[in-house]
Design a protein around this motif. Structure first.
Motif, PDB file in Angstrom:
ATOM      1  N   VAL A 104     -10.428 -86.514 -90.141  1.00  0.00           N
ATOM      2  CA  VAL A 104      -9.390 -86.479 -91.177  1.00  0.00           C
ATOM      3  C   VAL A 104      -8.117 -85.780 -90.701  1.00  0.00           C
ATOM      4  O   VAL A 104      -7.308 -85.334 -91.511  1.00  0.00           O
ATOM      5  N   GLU A 106      -5.348 -86.978 -89.295  1.00  0.00           N
ATOM      6  CA  GLU A 106      -4.114 -87.644 -89.715  1.00  0.00           C
ATOM      7  C   GLU A 106      -3.925 -87.575 -91.223  1.00  0.00           C
ATOM      8  O   GLU A 106      -2.806 -87.370 -91.716  1.00  0.00           O
ATOM      9  N   ASP A 107      -5.022 -87.709 -91.967  1.00  0.00           N
ATOM     10  CA  ASP A 107      -4.934 -87.659 -93.431  1.00  0.00           C
ATOM     11  C   ASP A 107      -4.458 -86.287 -93.905  1.00  0.00           C
ATOM     12  O   ASP A 107      -3.606 -86.183 -94.799  1.00  0.00           O
ATOM     13  N   THR A 108      -5.013 -85.239 -93.320  1.00  0.00           N
ATOM     14  CA  THR A 108      -4.635 -83.885 -93.733  1.00  0.00           C
ATOM     15  C   THR A 108      -3.208 -83.567 -93.314  1.00  0.00           C
ATOM     16  O   THR A 108      -2.470 -82.899 -94.051  1.00  0.00           O
ATOM     17  N   ASP A 110      -0.834 -85.750 -93.112  1.00  0.00           N
ATOM     18  CA  ASP A 110      -0.010 -86.448 -94.103  1.00  0.00           C
ATOM     19  C   ASP A 110       0.182 -85.587 -95.345  1.00  0.00           C
ATOM     20  O   ASP A 110       1.293 -85.483 -95.890  1.00  0.00           O
ATOM     21  N   SER A 293      -8.215 -84.610 -97.391  1.00  0.00           N
ATOM     22  CA  SER A 293      -8.991 -85.604 -96.640  1.00  0.00           C
ATOM     23  C   SER A 293      -9.387 -86.793 -97.506  1.00  0.00           C
ATOM     24  O   SER A 293     -10.201 -87.630 -97.079  1.00  0.00           O
ATOM     25  N   THR A 295      -9.026 -89.903 -98.377  1.00  0.00           N
ATOM     26  CA  THR A 295      -8.684 -91.304 -98.197  1.00  0.00           C
ATOM     27  C   THR A 295      -9.993 -92.074 -98.038  1.00  0.00           C
ATOM     28  O   THR A 295     -10.991 -91.527 -97.542  1.00  0.00           O
ATOM     29  N   GLY A 298     -10.901 -92.174 -94.338  1.00  0.00           N
ATOM     30  CA  GLY A 298     -11.361 -90.903 -93.793  1.00  0.00           C
ATOM     31  C   GLY A 298     -12.754 -90.534 -94.251  1.00  0.00           C
ATOM     32  O   GLY A 298     -13.598 -90.083 -93.460  1.00  0.00           O
TER      33      GLY A 298
END
Length: 328
Positions: A104, A106-108, A110, A293, A295, A298
């Motif tokens: 995660v 990239e998600d975090t 973001d 996180s 998504t 993810g």
């Protein structure tokens, strides 16, 4: 364990594709509803399973591990952080612990940028005005936030997520500064155009935005304490997508209310979902329910890592994401 399906207990509801795959591979007990197990339920689960799949809402301490018996051999955590698990005590009892690092990132990252933008540009205030029907039309001095480009971002914890956040922030024209337990390699610093501060106090004094991206460990508990928060500039903001315990939440609340810090964006909180009610009242604070996180992609990837860790263990090998005390 060849010829016999592993007994796996999952403590919370997981995405449907993950649960379906677990059922295909193992003798799995899934959670009927998405509620947190209490300690008694966790103790029963640990005594009756070969593998436990917990998440961040499950506190697995030495006292609980002492009730596990001899059957439990692997705790395959659904998530990267393992500060809710006493890894040292688990290993002493012969129980391996694995996690799901890197999924995660990239998600975090973001969400880190989303919080910075939301606080500085006052997005929730505008949203609330629109939803209430109170907007009377455009005005030259209404809803004025600040410009993100040119601001100095101080990243506390320059691991995977910190570096991913730095890349995104640079695209918005922010200047990257960081404090880390270890300095990055020169080529990474050059790529990120990042300035290293050995002294966290010195960095905190000079940046416009602080982003907390370090794990919760004994050495990072209240790393941003009352004294250090007071070093922040009055027009600075702080965001946290890592662990709530890194910030002294009561001290932060007092300073936000007093106008000594301009704003905060928090996705995590010191006491889980029990948030200081005075924090909720503040217009200069953006609060999110631990969505960093959250998504679809993810969460499914996290489950896939859990499955790989369990399957590798079942095949008689070391789980690829084994957590050892020396890593903490």
């Amino acid at each position: 364990m060849a010829g016999k399906r592993l007994s796996v207990v999952v403590t919370r509801r997981l995405p449907e594709p993950v649960e379906a795959r677990l059922k295909e591979l193992f003798d799995v007990s899934l959670r009927g509803d998405d509620t947190k197990m209490n300690r008694d339920e966790l103790a029963v689960a640990m005594r009756g399973a070969d593998v436990l799949v917990p998440c961040v809402t499950d506190t697995i301490d030495a006292a609980l591990l002492a009730q596990a018996g001899d059957r439990l051999k692997l705790i395959a955590n659904y998530g990267a952080g393992v500060d809710h698990i006493d890894v040292q005590s688990a290993r002493q009892r012969g129980i391996l612990v694995s996690n799901t690092p890197g999924v995660v990132t990239e998600d975090t990252a973001d969400m880190t940028i989303a919080l910075i933008l939301a606080v500085i540009r006052r997005i929730p205030e505008g949203l609330a005005e629109m939803q209430s029907g109170a907007w009377g039309g455009w005005a030259p001095t209404a809803h004025m936030g600040g410009r993100v480009g040119g601001r100095r971002l101080g990243i506390l914890g320059m691991g995977r997520i910190g570096q991913a956040a730095a890349r995104r922030a640079a695209a918005f024209g922010m200047q990257i500064h960081y404090h880390n337990r270890r300095r990055l390699r020169p080529e990474i610093e050059e790529e990120l155009q990042a300035t290293y501060w050995e002294s966290l106090d010195q960095m905190v004094r000079r940046v416009d935005v602080i982003s907390v991206n370090c794990p919760h460990t004994p050495s990072t508990f209240h790393l941003m304490n009352a004294r250090r928060l007071k070093l922040m500039k009055p027009d600075a903001v702080i965001v946290n997508t890592s662990r709530g315990e890194v910030i002294d939440e009561n001290a932060l609340t007092r300073m936000l209310r007093a106008g000594e810090i301009a704003g905060a964006g928090l996705d995590v909180f010191e006491h889980g979902h029990e948030i200081n009610p005075r924090l909720r009242e503040l217009p200069n604070v953006v609060l999110l329910p631990h969505m960093g996180s959250a998504t679809v992609e993810g969460r499914i990837e996290m489950g896939e890592k859990v499955i790989i860790n369990i399957k590798t263990f079942d095949d008689g090998h070391r789980p690829p994401d084994l957590v050892v005390p020396a890593m903490l």
